[in-house]
Enzyme design. Structure first.
Site, PDB file in Angstrom:
ATOM      1  N   ASP A  70     -11.992   0.188   1.407  1.00  0.00           N
ATOM      2  CA  ASP A  70     -11.294   0.635   2.713  1.00  0.00           C
ATOM      3  C   ASP A  70     -11.913   0.718   3.801  1.00  0.00           C
ATOM      4  O   ASP A  70     -12.976   1.325   3.818  1.00  0.00           O
ATOM      5  CB  ASP A  70     -10.069   1.432   2.221  1.00  0.00           C
ATOM      6  CG  ASP A  70      -9.099   1.764   3.170  1.00  0.00           C
ATOM      7  OD1 ASP A  70      -8.889   0.897   3.740  1.00  0.00           O
ATOM      8  OD2 ASP A  70      -8.191   2.744   3.081  1.00  0.00           O
ATOM      9  N   GLU A  80      -6.741  -5.421   7.974  1.00  0.00           N
ATOM     10  CA  GLU A  80      -5.736  -4.193   8.399  1.00  0.00           C
ATOM     11  C   GLU A  80      -5.387  -4.234   9.738  1.00  0.00           C
ATOM     12  O   GLU A  80      -5.955  -4.781  10.571  1.00  0.00           O
ATOM     13  CB  GLU A  80      -6.448  -3.061   8.216  1.00  0.00           C
ATOM     14  CG  GLU A  80      -7.149  -2.876   6.838  1.00  0.00           C
ATOM     15  CD  GLU A  80      -7.373  -1.462   6.603  1.00  0.00           C
ATOM     16  OE1 GLU A  80      -8.597  -0.971   6.799  1.00  0.00           O
ATOM     17  OE2 GLU A  80      -6.556  -0.547   6.092  1.00  0.00           O
ATOM     18  N   GLU A  87      -7.992   2.128  -3.566  1.00  0.00           N
ATOM     19  CA  GLU A  87      -8.742   1.998  -2.282  1.00  0.00           C
ATOM     20  C   GLU A  87      -9.552   3.288  -2.053  1.00  0.00           C
ATOM     21  O   GLU A  87      -9.252   4.449  -2.167  1.00  0.00           O
ATOM     22  CB  GLU A  87      -7.706   1.979  -1.006  1.00  0.00           C
ATOM     23  CG  GLU A  87      -6.962   0.700  -1.399  1.00  0.00           C
ATOM     24  CD  GLU A  87      -6.122   0.382   0.081  1.00  0.00           C
ATOM     25  OE1 GLU A  87      -6.124   1.314   1.023  1.00  0.00           O
ATOM     26  OE2 GLU A  87      -5.209  -0.744   0.194  1.00  0.00           O
ATOM     27  N   ASN A 137      -4.356   5.199  -2.167  1.00  0.00           N
ATOM     28  CA  ASN A 137      -5.442   5.755  -1.400  1.00  0.00           C
ATOM     29  C   ASN A 137      -6.181   6.858  -2.302  1.00  0.00           C
ATOM     30  O   ASN A 137      -5.512   7.969  -2.773  1.00  0.00           O
ATOM     31  CB  ASN A 137      -5.206   6.265  -0.262  1.00  0.00           C
ATOM     32  CG  ASN A 137      -4.973   4.949   0.686  1.00  0.00           C
ATOM     33  OD1 ASN A 137      -5.772   4.262   1.293  1.00  0.00           O
ATOM     34  ND2 ASN A 137      -3.475   4.811   1.031  1.00  0.00           N
ATOM     35  N   GLU A 164       0.792  -1.162  -0.008  1.00  0.00           N
ATOM     36  CA  GLU A 164       0.000  -0.028   0.057  1.00  0.00           C
ATOM     37  C   GLU A 164       0.940   1.268  -0.052  1.00  0.00           C
ATOM     38  O   GLU A 164       1.982   1.351   0.721  1.00  0.00           O
ATOM     39  CB  GLU A 164      -0.751   0.196   1.313  1.00  0.00           C
ATOM     40  CG  GLU A 164      -1.774   1.381   1.190  1.00  0.00           C
ATOM     41  CD  GLU A 164      -2.825   1.336   2.291  1.00  0.00           C
ATOM     42  OE1 GLU A 164      -3.244   0.290   3.161  1.00  0.00           O
ATOM     43  OE2 GLU A 164      -3.496   2.345   2.293  1.00  0.00           O
TER      44      GLU A 164
HETATM   45  P1  C2E Z   1      -5.375   3.815   5.832  1.00  0.00           P
HETATM   46  O1  C2E Z   1      -5.698   3.937   4.256  1.00  0.00           O
HETATM   47  O2  C2E Z   1      -6.438   2.976   6.470  1.00  0.00           O
HETATM   48  O3  C2E Z   1      -3.930   3.271   6.047  1.00  0.00           O
HETATM   49  C1  C2E Z   1      -3.322   2.417   7.036  1.00  0.00           C
HETATM   50  C2  C2E Z   1      -2.967   3.284   8.183  1.00  0.00           C
HETATM   51  O4  C2E Z   1      -2.646   2.221   9.252  1.00  0.00           O
HETATM   52  C3  C2E Z   1      -1.740   3.780   7.610  1.00  0.00           C
HETATM   53  O5  C2E Z   1      -1.420   4.875   8.566  1.00  0.00           O
HETATM   54  C4  C2E Z   1      -0.784   2.731   8.338  1.00  0.00           C
HETATM   55  O6  C2E Z   1       0.713   3.137   8.650  1.00  0.00           O
HETATM   56  C5  C2E Z   1      -1.384   2.372   9.713  1.00  0.00           C
HETATM   57  N1  C2E Z   1      -0.997   0.986  10.108  1.00  0.00           N
HETATM   58  C6  C2E Z   1      -0.848  -0.226   9.054  1.00  0.00           C
HETATM   59  N2  C2E Z   1      -0.543  -1.106   9.826  1.00  0.00           N
HETATM   60  C7  C2E Z   1      -0.677  -0.932  11.057  1.00  0.00           C
HETATM   61  C8  C2E Z   1      -0.496  -1.567  12.448  1.00  0.00           C
HETATM   62  O7  C2E Z   1      -0.145  -2.891  12.484  1.00  0.00           O
HETATM   63  N3  C2E Z   1      -0.816  -1.204  13.441  1.00  0.00           N
HETATM   64  C9  C2E Z   1      -1.174   0.320  13.666  1.00  0.00           C
HETATM   65  N4  C2E Z   1      -1.611   0.947  14.782  1.00  0.00           N
HETATM   66  N5  C2E Z   1      -1.351   1.253  12.461  1.00  0.00           N
HETATM   67  C10 C2E Z   1      -1.100   0.472  11.306  1.00  0.00           C
HETATM   68  P2  C2E Z   1      -0.967   6.342   7.665  1.00  0.00           P
HETATM   69  O8  C2E Z   1       0.241   5.851   6.856  1.00  0.00           O
HETATM   70  O9  C2E Z   1      -0.577   7.229   8.832  1.00  0.00           O
HETATM   71  O10 C2E Z   1      -2.138   6.898   6.921  1.00  0.00           O
HETATM   72  C11 C2E Z   1      -3.420   7.244   7.732  1.00  0.00           C
HETATM   73  C12 C2E Z   1      -4.181   7.426   6.667  1.00  0.00           C
HETATM   74  O11 C2E Z   1      -4.145   8.470   5.930  1.00  0.00           O
HETATM   75  C13 C2E Z   1      -4.646   6.200   5.356  1.00  0.00           C
HETATM   76  O12 C2E Z   1      -5.447   5.489   6.361  1.00  0.00           O
HETATM   77  C14 C2E Z   1      -5.211   6.902   4.580  1.00  0.00           C
HETATM   78  O13 C2E Z   1      -6.775   7.142   4.767  1.00  0.00           O
HETATM   79  C15 C2E Z   1      -4.745   8.547   4.652  1.00  0.00           C
HETATM   80  N6  C2E Z   1      -3.662   8.582   3.363  1.00  0.00           N
HETATM   81  C16 C2E Z   1      -2.501   8.045   3.265  1.00  0.00           C
HETATM   82  N7  C2E Z   1      -1.933   8.199   2.261  1.00  0.00           N
HETATM   83  C17 C2E Z   1      -2.629   8.950   1.327  1.00  0.00           C
HETATM   84  C18 C2E Z   1      -2.909   9.295   0.193  1.00  0.00           C
HETATM   85  O14 C2E Z   1      -1.608   9.081  -0.626  1.00  0.00           O
HETATM   86  N8  C2E Z   1      -3.872   9.914  -0.347  1.00  0.00           N
HETATM   87  C19 C2E Z   1      -4.989  10.067   0.515  1.00  0.00           C
HETATM   88  N9  C2E Z   1      -5.753  10.460  -0.062  1.00  0.00           N
HETATM   89  N10 C2E Z   1      -5.073   9.493   1.672  1.00  0.00           N
HETATM   90  C20 C2E Z   1      -3.926   8.924   2.279  1.00  0.00           C
HETATM   91 CA    CA Z   2      -6.257   2.706   2.507  1.00  0.00          CA
HETATM   92 CA    CA Z   3      -7.705   1.208   5.891  1.00  0.00          CA
END
Ligand code: C2E
Ligand code: CA
Ligand code: CA
Ligand code: CA
Length: 253
Positions: A153, A210, A123, A91, A36
Site C-alpha cells: 500500500d 489510488e 494491505e 488494512n 477496500e
Molecule cells: P489508505 O489505506 O491509504 O486508504 C485510502 C484513504 O484514501 C482512505 O482514507 C480513503 O477514504 C481515501 N480516499 C479514497 N479515494 C480518495 C480520493 O479519490 N480522494 C481523496 N482525497 N481521498 C481518497 P481514510 O478512510 O480516512 O483512511 C485513512 C487511512 O487510515 C488509510 O489510508 C489507512 O492507512 C488507515 N486505515 C483505515 N482503516 C483502517 C483499518 O481498519 N486498520 C488500519 N490499521 N488502518 C486503517
Molecule cells: Ca489501504
Molecule cells: Ca493507500
C-alpha cells in the site's frame, strides 16, 4: 482531532467501530473488482470519525488487534453476502507486523464468517515493513499459504521501496494517491506513476491507482497500463447499507 484513550476504550466496549467500503474498479471495463474496508467510528454523540483520529491512539494503547478483529468480523460477515467474485481489501497496522499470530487470526475470522481466504487482500504499508522485515516475511508467506493476496500500500511514500518489492511476494502494488493527484499538473509525477506501473507490470503485479478523482486521471492510468482504480470518481467509502446501490451502479459481472 485525536480522541483520547478513555473514549476509545468505551467505544470498543460499546462496539462503535464499523467498516466502510470503497469500490475498486477494473479501469478497462468499469467493472467492480471489490472493496477496500476502511474503519470508521460511529460515535454516539459526535457522528462519524475518520481513522486517522483514532488508529494512532489505538495502536499506542495496544488495542489495534481488538479494533481490527471487530472490523473484520463485521466486514467479512457482510462480504459473505455479496457476489463471490468480489474481494475485500483490509488494512494491517504497522504494529501488527510483529505479530506472528496475525495470519491465524485472519483465518479464524474467515472461518467464522464464511468469507473465503482467497477473497481477502491484505494491505501492508512500507512503514509496516521497516525494522521488521523478517517477521513481515513470515507473516506474508503464511498469509499466502492460507490463500490470501497481499498488496503493498501507499507505494512510493516509504523508504527502500525496491528492497521491499523484491523481498516479499506481493500480488498487488498500490500507487499512492499523492502521485495520482499531482499527475495532471506535474510532468515529474506523471513520469513517476508511469515508471511505477511499468515496474509493477514487469514484476507481474496487479497495479492499483489510488485517489482517482477525475476521468482524466483514470484515462491516464489506463493508458499507462494500470489495471485497477480506486477513488472518488468511482465511489466514496460507504456503510454496508449502501453496498447494493454501489453494486448496481458499477455493473458487477
Ligand atoms: P489508505 O489505506 O491509504 O486508504 C485510502 C484513504 O484514501 C482512505 O482514507 C480513503 O477514504 C481515501 N480516499 C479514497 N479515494 C480518495 C480520493 O479519490 N480522494 C481523496 N482525497 N481521498 C481518497 P481514510 O478512510 O480516512 O483512511 C485513512 C487511512 O487510515 C488509510 O489510508 C489507512 O492507512 C488507515 N486505515 C483505515 N482503516 C483502517 C483499518 O481498519 N486498520 C488500519 N490499521 N488502518 C486503517
Ligand atoms: Ca489501504
Ligand atoms: Ca493507500
Ligand atoms: Ca494512505
Amino acid at each position: 482531532m485525536h480522541m483520547d484513550a478513555v473514549e476509545i476504550r468505551r467505544a470498543l466496549d460499546a462496539n462503535e467501530f464499523i467498516p466502510f467500503f470503497q469500490p475498486l474498479v477494473v479501469l478497462r471495463t468499469g467493472q467492480l473488482a471489490g472493496f477496500e474496508v476502511l474503519a470508521r467510528w460511529q460515535h454516539h454523540t459526535r457522528g462519524l470519525i475518520p481513522p486517522n483520529d483514532f488508529i494512532p491512539s489505538a495502536e499506542k494503547e495496544g488495542w489495534i488487534d481488538e479494533l481490527m478483529d471487530g472490523i473484520l468480523q463485521k466486514a467479512f460477515m457482510i462480504g459473505a453476502s455479496i457476489p463471490e467474485h468480489l474481494t475485500l481489501s483490509v488494512n494491517i497496522s504497522p504494529v501488527q507486523m510483529n505479530d506472528m499470530a496475525l495470519p491465524g487470526k485472519i483465518l479464524s475470522v474467515s472461518q467464522q464468517t464464511g468469507f473465503a481466504m482467497d477473497r481477502i487482500i491484505v494491505e501492508i504499508t512500507e512503514s509496516g515493513l521497516m525494522g521488521h522485515l523478517e517477521s513481515a516475511q513470515s507473516i506474508v508467506s503464511d498469509l499466502k499459504a492460507m490463500g490470501c493476496k497481499v498488496a503493498l500500500d501507499d507505494f512510493g511514500t516509504g523508504y527502500s521501496s525496491l528492497l521491499h518489492l523484491h523481498s516479499l511476494p506481493f500480488d498487488d502494488l498500490k500507487v499512492d494517491q499523492s502521485f495520482v493527484s499531482s499527475m495532471k499538473d506535474r510532468r515529474e509525477s506523471r513520469k513517476i506513476v508511469a515508471a511505477v506501473i511499468g515496474l509493477g507490470q514487469s514484476l507481474g503485479l496487479t497495479t492499483v491507482g489510488e485517489g482517482v478523482e477525475t476521468q482524466e486521471q483514470a484515462e491516464m492510468l489506463l493508458w499507462m497500463g494500470c489495471e485497477i482504480g480506486q477513488g472518488w470518481l468511482f465511489g466514496r467509502p460507504v456503510p454496508a447499507a449502501k453496498l447494493p446501490d454501489v453494486m448496481a451502479i458499477l455493473r458487477p459481472k
